[in-house]
Design a protein around this motif. Structure first.
Motif, PDB file in Angstrom:
ATOM      1  N   MET A   1     -22.738  29.504  19.997  1.00 51.71           N
ATOM      2  CA  MET A   1     -22.224  29.277  21.335  1.00 51.71           C
ATOM      3  C   MET A   1     -23.399  29.145  22.268  1.00 51.71           C
ATOM      4  O   MET A   1     -24.206  30.163  22.412  1.00 51.71           O
ATOM      5  CB  MET A   1     -20.949  30.032  21.550  1.00 51.71           C
ATOM      6  N   LEU A   2     -23.196  28.104  23.066  1.00 51.69           N
ATOM      7  CA  LEU A   2     -24.488  28.166  24.083  1.00 51.69           C
ATOM      8  C   LEU A   2     -23.960  29.108  25.252  1.00 51.69           C
ATOM      9  O   LEU A   2     -22.916  29.645  25.293  1.00 51.69           O
ATOM     10  CB  LEU A   2     -24.480  26.895  24.778  1.00 51.69           C
ATOM     11  N   GLN A   3     -25.108  29.634  26.017  1.00 53.21           N
ATOM     12  CA  GLN A   3     -24.795  30.554  27.099  1.00 53.21           C
ATOM     13  C   GLN A   3     -23.651  30.147  28.085  1.00 53.21           C
ATOM     14  O   GLN A   3     -22.720  30.871  28.531  1.00 53.21           O
ATOM     15  CB  GLN A   3     -25.953  30.843  27.692  1.00 53.21           C
ATOM     16  N   LYS A   4     -23.705  28.890  28.197  1.00 51.63           N
ATOM     17  CA  LYS A   4     -22.563  28.438  29.146  1.00 51.63           C
ATOM     18  C   LYS A   4     -21.311  28.321  28.500  1.00 51.63           C
ATOM     19  O   LYS A   4     -20.349  28.794  29.336  1.00 51.63           O
ATOM     20  CB  LYS A   4     -22.966  26.894  29.358  1.00 51.63           C
ATOM     21  N   ASP A   5     -21.097  28.349  27.225  1.00 53.83           N
ATOM     22  CA  ASP A   5     -19.870  28.448  26.750  1.00 53.83           C
ATOM     23  C   ASP A   5     -19.414  29.881  26.719  1.00 53.83           C
ATOM     24  O   ASP A   5     -18.183  30.128  26.655  1.00 53.83           O
ATOM     25  CB  ASP A   5     -20.023  27.549  25.202  1.00 53.83           C
ATOM     26  N   LYS A   6     -20.439  30.697  26.451  1.00 55.77           N
ATOM     27  CA  LYS A   6     -19.940  31.988  26.486  1.00 55.77           C
ATOM     28  C   LYS A   6     -19.599  32.476  27.635  1.00 55.77           C
ATOM     29  O   LYS A   6     -18.488  33.276  27.687  1.00 55.77           O
ATOM     30  CB  LYS A   6     -21.289  32.931  26.158  1.00 55.77           C
ATOM     31  N   ASP A   7     -20.148  32.041  28.694  1.00 56.07           N
ATOM     32  CA  ASP A   7     -19.557  32.310  30.297  1.00 56.07           C
ATOM     33  C   ASP A   7     -18.225  31.946  30.292  1.00 56.07           C
ATOM     34  O   ASP A   7     -17.386  32.441  30.747  1.00 56.07           O
ATOM     35  CB  ASP A   7     -20.532  31.827  31.071  1.00 56.07           C
ATOM     36  N   GLU A   8     -17.990  30.436  29.870  1.00 61.67           N
ATOM     37  CA  GLU A   8     -16.642  30.101  29.888  1.00 61.67           C
ATOM     38  C   GLU A   8     -15.453  30.899  29.113  1.00 61.67           C
ATOM     39  O   GLU A   8     -14.470  31.225  29.570  1.00 61.67           O
ATOM     40  CB  GLU A   8     -16.783  28.515  29.544  1.00 61.67           C
ATOM     41  N   ARG A  10     -15.768  33.781  28.439  1.00 58.67           N
ATOM     42  CA  ARG A  10     -15.534  35.410  29.011  1.00 58.67           C
ATOM     43  C   ARG A  10     -14.280  34.996  30.106  1.00 58.67           C
ATOM     44  O   ARG A  10     -13.155  35.742  30.275  1.00 58.67           O
ATOM     45  CB  ARG A  10     -16.692  35.890  29.565  1.00 58.67           C
ATOM     46  N   ARG A  11     -14.656  33.902  31.060  1.00 63.46           N
ATOM     47  CA  ARG A  11     -13.847  33.686  32.114  1.00 63.46           C
ATOM     48  C   ARG A  11     -12.403  33.447  31.644  1.00 63.46           C
ATOM     49  O   ARG A  11     -11.372  33.922  32.227  1.00 63.46           O
ATOM     50  CB  ARG A  11     -14.337  32.566  33.105  1.00 63.46           C
ATOM     51  N   ILE A  12     -12.158  32.574  30.539  1.00 67.75           N
ATOM     52  CA  ILE A  12     -10.802  32.192  30.229  1.00 67.75           C
ATOM     53  C   ILE A  12     -10.166  33.230  29.271  1.00 67.75           C
ATOM     54  O   ILE A  12      -8.932  33.373  29.601  1.00 67.75           O
ATOM     55  CB  ILE A  12     -11.160  30.935  29.192  1.00 67.75           C
ATOM     56  N   CYS A  13     -10.940  34.148  28.773  1.00 68.06           N
ATOM     57  CA  CYS A  13     -10.188  35.415  28.196  1.00 68.06           C
ATOM     58  C   CYS A  13      -9.632  36.283  29.170  1.00 68.06           C
ATOM     59  O   CYS A  13      -8.600  36.666  29.265  1.00 68.06           O
ATOM     60  CB  CYS A  13     -11.273  36.239  27.372  1.00 68.06           C
ATOM     61  N   ASN A  14     -10.421  36.389  30.433  1.00 69.74           N
ATOM     62  CA  ASN A  14     -10.060  37.184  31.506  1.00 69.74           C
ATOM     63  C   ASN A  14      -8.645  36.424  32.192  1.00 69.74           C
ATOM     64  O   ASN A  14      -7.789  37.281  32.528  1.00 69.74           O
ATOM     65  CB  ASN A  14     -11.309  37.535  32.517  1.00 69.74           C
ATOM     66  N   ARG A  15      -8.876  35.247  32.153  1.00 65.58           N
ATOM     67  CA  ARG A  15      -7.606  34.444  32.960  1.00 65.58           C
ATOM     68  C   ARG A  15      -6.430  34.523  31.966  1.00 65.58           C
ATOM     69  O   ARG A  15      -5.327  34.844  32.373  1.00 65.58           O
ATOM     70  CB  ARG A  15      -8.170  33.102  33.180  1.00 65.58           C
ATOM     71  N   ASP A  32      -9.714  24.302  30.783  1.00 66.95           N
ATOM     72  CA  ASP A  32      -9.652  25.431  30.354  1.00 66.95           C
ATOM     73  C   ASP A  32      -8.795  25.391  28.927  1.00 66.95           C
ATOM     74  O   ASP A  32      -8.965  25.804  27.849  1.00 66.95           O
ATOM     75  CB  ASP A  32      -8.812  26.611  31.072  1.00 66.95           C
ATOM     76  N   TYR A  33      -7.614  24.770  28.998  1.00 67.37           N
ATOM     77  CA  TYR A  33      -6.719  24.349  27.806  1.00 67.37           C
ATOM     78  C   TYR A  33      -7.490  23.596  26.771  1.00 67.37           C
ATOM     79  O   TYR A  33      -7.522  24.147  25.555  1.00 67.37           O
ATOM     80  CB  TYR A  33      -5.615  23.577  28.563  1.00 67.37           C
ATOM     81  N   TYR A  34      -8.321  22.760  27.056  1.00 63.82           N
ATOM     82  CA  TYR A  34      -9.010  21.748  25.782  1.00 63.82           C
ATOM     83  C   TYR A  34     -10.334  22.915  25.298  1.00 63.82           C
ATOM     84  O   TYR A  34     -10.503  22.659  24.196  1.00 63.82           O
ATOM     85  CB  TYR A  34      -9.744  20.608  26.574  1.00 63.82           C
ATOM     86  N   PHE A  35     -10.695  23.754  26.446  1.00 60.65           N
ATOM     87  CA  PHE A  35     -11.797  24.568  25.815  1.00 60.65           C
ATOM     88  C   PHE A  35     -11.338  25.647  24.703  1.00 60.65           C
ATOM     89  O   PHE A  35     -12.056  25.791  23.697  1.00 60.65           O
ATOM     90  CB  PHE A  35     -12.430  25.304  27.049  1.00 60.65           C
ATOM     91  N   VAL A  36      -9.885  26.235  24.804  1.00 64.57           N
ATOM     92  CA  VAL A  36      -9.477  26.955  23.830  1.00 64.57           C
ATOM     93  C   VAL A  36      -9.336  26.385  22.842  1.00 64.57           C
ATOM     94  O   VAL A  36      -9.352  26.932  21.647  1.00 64.57           O
ATOM     95  CB  VAL A  36      -8.155  27.475  24.601  1.00 64.57           C
ATOM     96  N   THR A  41     -10.170  29.292  17.109  1.00 59.93           N
ATOM     97  CA  THR A  41     -10.794  30.477  16.026  1.00 59.93           C
ATOM     98  C   THR A  41     -11.292  31.905  16.599  1.00 59.93           C
ATOM     99  O   THR A  41     -10.650  32.732  16.314  1.00 59.93           O
ATOM    100  CB  THR A  41     -11.291  30.003  14.760  1.00 59.93           C
ATOM    101  N   GLU A  42     -12.194  31.411  17.571  1.00 59.90           N
ATOM    102  CA  GLU A  42     -12.854  32.510  18.036  1.00 59.90           C
ATOM    103  C   GLU A  42     -12.089  33.199  19.150  1.00 59.90           C
ATOM    104  O   GLU A  42     -12.134  34.403  19.253  1.00 59.90           O
ATOM    105  CB  GLU A  42     -14.164  31.843  18.977  1.00 59.90           C
ATOM    106  N   PHE A  43     -11.161  32.252  19.819  1.00 62.96           N
ATOM    107  CA  PHE A  43     -10.285  33.093  20.969  1.00 62.96           C
ATOM    108  C   PHE A  43      -9.354  34.121  19.903  1.00 62.96           C
ATOM    109  O   PHE A  43      -8.793  35.064  20.253  1.00 62.96           O
ATOM    110  CB  PHE A  43      -9.462  32.090  21.802  1.00 62.96           C
TER     111      PHE A  43
END
Length: 78
Positions: A1-8, A10-15, A32-36, A41-43
């Motif tokens: 996962m790229l750093q940008k994706d890691k930041d996203e 983290r943000r979506i998990c907190n949300r 956010d829905y499509y990112f999840v 599987t990671e989430f």
């Protein structure tokens, strides 16, 4: 996962932990829905370590975070 994706991630998990829902129909949550869905599987793996279950209903366009042990619930009195 790229750093940008890691930041996203983290943000979506907190949300999810604070709101418990993501709806595809809401313009603010759509990306956010499509990112999840992309990192499903990671989430699921990450949130299962915390004791949560990620429930995805693609038919209704909703992602829900639940707790099988019934923790983090608010009991209301009549």
């Amino acid at each position: 996962m790229l750093q940008k994706d890691k930041d996203e991630f983290r943000r979506i998990c907190n949300r999810l932990l604070s709101q418990c829902f993501l709806c595809k129909g809401n313009a603010a949550n759509k990306s956010d829905y499509y990112f999840v869905l992309k990192y499903r599987t990671e989430f699921q793996t990450y949130l299962s370590v915390l004791g949560f279950r990620l429930e995805i209903n693609e038919e209704n366009g909703v992602i829900q975070l639940t707790n099988p042990q019934n923790y983090n619930r608010l009991n209301l009195k009549l």
